[in-house]
Scaffold this motif. Structure first.
Motif, PDB file in Angstrom:
ATOM      1  N   LYS A 193      38.225 -20.577  21.547  1.00  0.00           N
ATOM      2  CA  LYS A 193      37.269 -19.920  22.080  1.00  0.00           C
ATOM      3  C   LYS A 193      37.940 -19.886  23.672  1.00  0.00           C
ATOM      4  O   LYS A 193      38.426 -20.642  24.224  1.00  0.00           O
ATOM      5  N   GLU A 224      38.308 -26.045  20.839  1.00  0.00           N
ATOM      6  CA  GLU A 224      37.247 -25.382  20.057  1.00  0.00           C
ATOM      7  C   GLU A 224      37.867 -24.156  19.333  1.00  0.00           C
ATOM      8  O   GLU A 224      38.071 -23.358  20.382  1.00  0.00           O
ATOM      9  N   TYR A 225      37.869 -23.708  18.161  1.00  0.00           N
ATOM     10  CA  TYR A 225      38.404 -22.654  17.582  1.00  0.00           C
ATOM     11  C   TYR A 225      37.077 -21.634  17.607  1.00  0.00           C
ATOM     12  O   TYR A 225      35.759 -21.984  17.562  1.00  0.00           O
ATOM     13  N   GLU A 226      37.601 -20.258  17.882  1.00  0.00           N
ATOM     14  CA  GLU A 226      36.597 -19.169  17.557  1.00  0.00           C
ATOM     15  C   GLU A 226      36.002 -19.202  15.996  1.00  0.00           C
ATOM     16  O   GLU A 226      36.835 -19.571  15.212  1.00  0.00           O
ATOM     17  N   LYS A 227      34.937 -18.583  15.865  1.00  0.00           N
ATOM     18  CA  LYS A 227      34.510 -18.433  14.665  1.00  0.00           C
ATOM     19  C   LYS A 227      34.953 -16.926  13.946  1.00  0.00           C
ATOM     20  O   LYS A 227      34.465 -15.993  14.704  1.00  0.00           O
ATOM     21  N   ASP A 270      36.039 -21.378  11.333  1.00  0.00           N
ATOM     22  CA  ASP A 270      36.556 -21.934  12.552  1.00  0.00           C
ATOM     23  C   ASP A 270      38.027 -23.025  11.985  1.00  0.00           C
ATOM     24  O   ASP A 270      38.381 -23.946  12.751  1.00  0.00           O
ATOM     25  N   ASP A 311      35.946 -11.683  15.145  1.00  0.00           N
ATOM     26  CA  ASP A 311      34.899 -12.632  14.936  1.00  0.00           C
ATOM     27  C   ASP A 311      33.921 -12.256  14.084  1.00  0.00           C
ATOM     28  O   ASP A 311      33.723 -11.158  13.444  1.00  0.00           O
TER      29      ASP A 311
END
Length: 469
Positions: free
Chosen positions: A250, A256-259, A294, A329
């Motif tokens: 993100k 934290e990973y992007e969706k 994610d 995304d």
């Protein structure tokens, strides 16, 4: 009796966690589609709901709270005569939300709970003169041809920091309400004091039906494309390449990973078409399942449009394919210029596994064709259990190696059948579950403990029985 009681308890738990408050008599099962509730200015989100007493409904609409007032979203109002009990739908369009925000966003107070993108850059009292100017946004190329936006907190701004024409000018998390207006006049009763001349009457209205019921929800408005995927690895398969993609981080986060909703893949190299070798590119778009937005995503790429991948068992450079991957995304944002590139080859899977292990290979190799197709993902927990059982036990015995060899030679045929006919998946799951349970007992610590405890108990009762005899 106990089973009936258990069913009733489960039903009540589901019922009261799905429906909130006293509105359940008139409004229930409010949900978003897609359920993540994210969209860009070209997207849309459907609000789905049930109306147990739809005959009392006068109107349904979506309300947007700006803090100073409530605005009815354009095109969201539906008359009660057009609504039924189940699966009613109101669509919120990203273009309409963007137009509404252009008119009200500069008047939104800072204490409304509305969260704007990069709100940590704003001053505590919400003054606009603390917002960064878009002129200070700089583009920076990374090794993966990724362009990131950096916000300069010390930049000088002009009198109008909010620019609705900027692609992310209105991005944020916004609160909405589904409003159901009810007809509460049907239960009116007239009571009064009749005067001597019987010409005057005082009316009193009593009703148990509320004027309206509501359900609150939030929508994430996002117009910034994600960065390039964080990593991509390949595994060889028979006339196919298995690609494992790690989603991008993100914005402003390294944890934290992007969706990610989709990956766009361009496979370039030499393909076979009816015995002729053709150098060209093939494009793929793979949709990510909602449980793995994610997480690492695994996809198998085979030929299409009459083109087949050529197995590269001799590791020739000419048969090595390049793969260019970009991410889209869940809000629908995609920038094809933000990509990562990797390379891979197709290989003949028949006999490969034993050869690879004999040469000292340590990777798990994949190729769980039937299990992956049946459970829907190579990363499914049950598939991992089966792979562990293969590596720990089967690979160490001659019979196990023979079974692996036979599985890899024919396994992709039923896997293709399962992918073509999804209705077979429940049957495959039932068929594989005893194997998964057996593998779990032998590969998981708690499984071994339970198995050992069961054997001890069984041995204990067996000994007691022998003594009594």
């Amino acid at each position: 009796m106990n089973k009936i009681l258990l069913v009733l308890i489960c039903f009540n738990l589901f019922f009261f966690t799905t429906i909130s408050g006293d509105d359940s008599e008139y409004l229930e099962n409010v949900r978003l589609d897609p359920d993540h509730g994210e969209m860009n200015r070209n997207g849309e989100v459907d609000v789905l709901f049930n109306l147990p007493q739809h005959n009392l409904v006068k109107r349904a609409y979506i309300s947007f709270n700006t803090g100073a007032s409530e605005i009815t979203m354009p095109s969201s109002s539906i008359e009660g005569s057009k609504l039924g009990y189940l699966n009613n739908k109101i669509t919120i369009k990203g273009s309409e939300l963007n137009d509404v925000l252009n008119g009200v966003i500069s008047t939104i107070p800072s204490d409304t709970g509305i969260i704007l993108r990069n709100s940590d850059d704003y001053s505590e009292n919400g003054d606009e003169d603390e917002m960064p100017d878009e002129d200070e946004i700089t583009d920076e190329d990374t090794e993966t041809n990724d362009e990131d936006f950096d916000m300069d907190d010390d930049s000088e701004t002009d009198d109008s920091d909010h620019d609705p024409d900027h692609i992310s000018g209105n991005d944020g998390i916004y609160s909405f309400k589904l409003v159901i207006e009810l007809d509460n006049t049907e239960e009116e009763e007239t009571t009064g004091d009749i005067f001597e001349d019987e010409t005057e009457e005082e009316e009193e209205t009593t009703t148990t039906v509320p004027a309206s019921v509501t359900s609150a929800f939030t929508i994430i408005f996002d117009n910034i494309p994600p960065s390039a995927p964080n990593n991509a690895e390949t595994e060889g398969g028979d006339k196919r390449i298995v690609l494992i993609i790690t989603p991008p981080f993100k914005e402003r986060s390294n944890e934290e990973y992007e969706k990610i909703g989709k990956y766009h893949i361009i496979l370039n190299g030499i393909f076979d078409r009816d015995g002729d070798e053709i150098e060209t590119s093939v494009e793929y778009i793979t949709s990510v399942k909602d449980q793995e937005y994610d997480a690492d995503w695994k996809v198998s790429l085979s030929g299409k449009d009459g083109l087949e991948l050529i197995n590269n068992d001799n590791n020739l450079e000419k048969y090595i394919y390049s793969l260019t991957i970009s991410a889209e995304d869940v809000a629908g944002n995609h920038d094809p210029e933000k990509w990562i590139k990797t390379y891979g080859s197709a290989i003949t899977t028949f006999g490969f596994w034993s050869y690879y292990k004999a040469e000292g290979g340590k990777e798990d190799g994949g190729f769980c064709f039937i299990a992956s197709a049946g459970f829907g993902s190579y990363n499914h927990h049950y598939v991992k259990i089966l792979r562990n059982f293969r590596d720990i036990y089967l690979e160490n015995f001659a019979l196990g190696k023979y079974l692996i060899k036979q599985y890899y030679s024919i396994g992709h045929y039923p896997a293709h059948l399962i992918e073509k006919y999804p209705a077979l998946k429940p049957v495959i799951k039932v068929f594989l579950f005893p194997f998964v349970l057996t593998a779990w007992f032998f590969t998981e610590s708690i499984g071994l403990f339970i198995l050992l405890a069961w054997l001890l108990v069984f041995s204990f009762f067996l000994l007691r029985k022998n003594k009594s005899v």
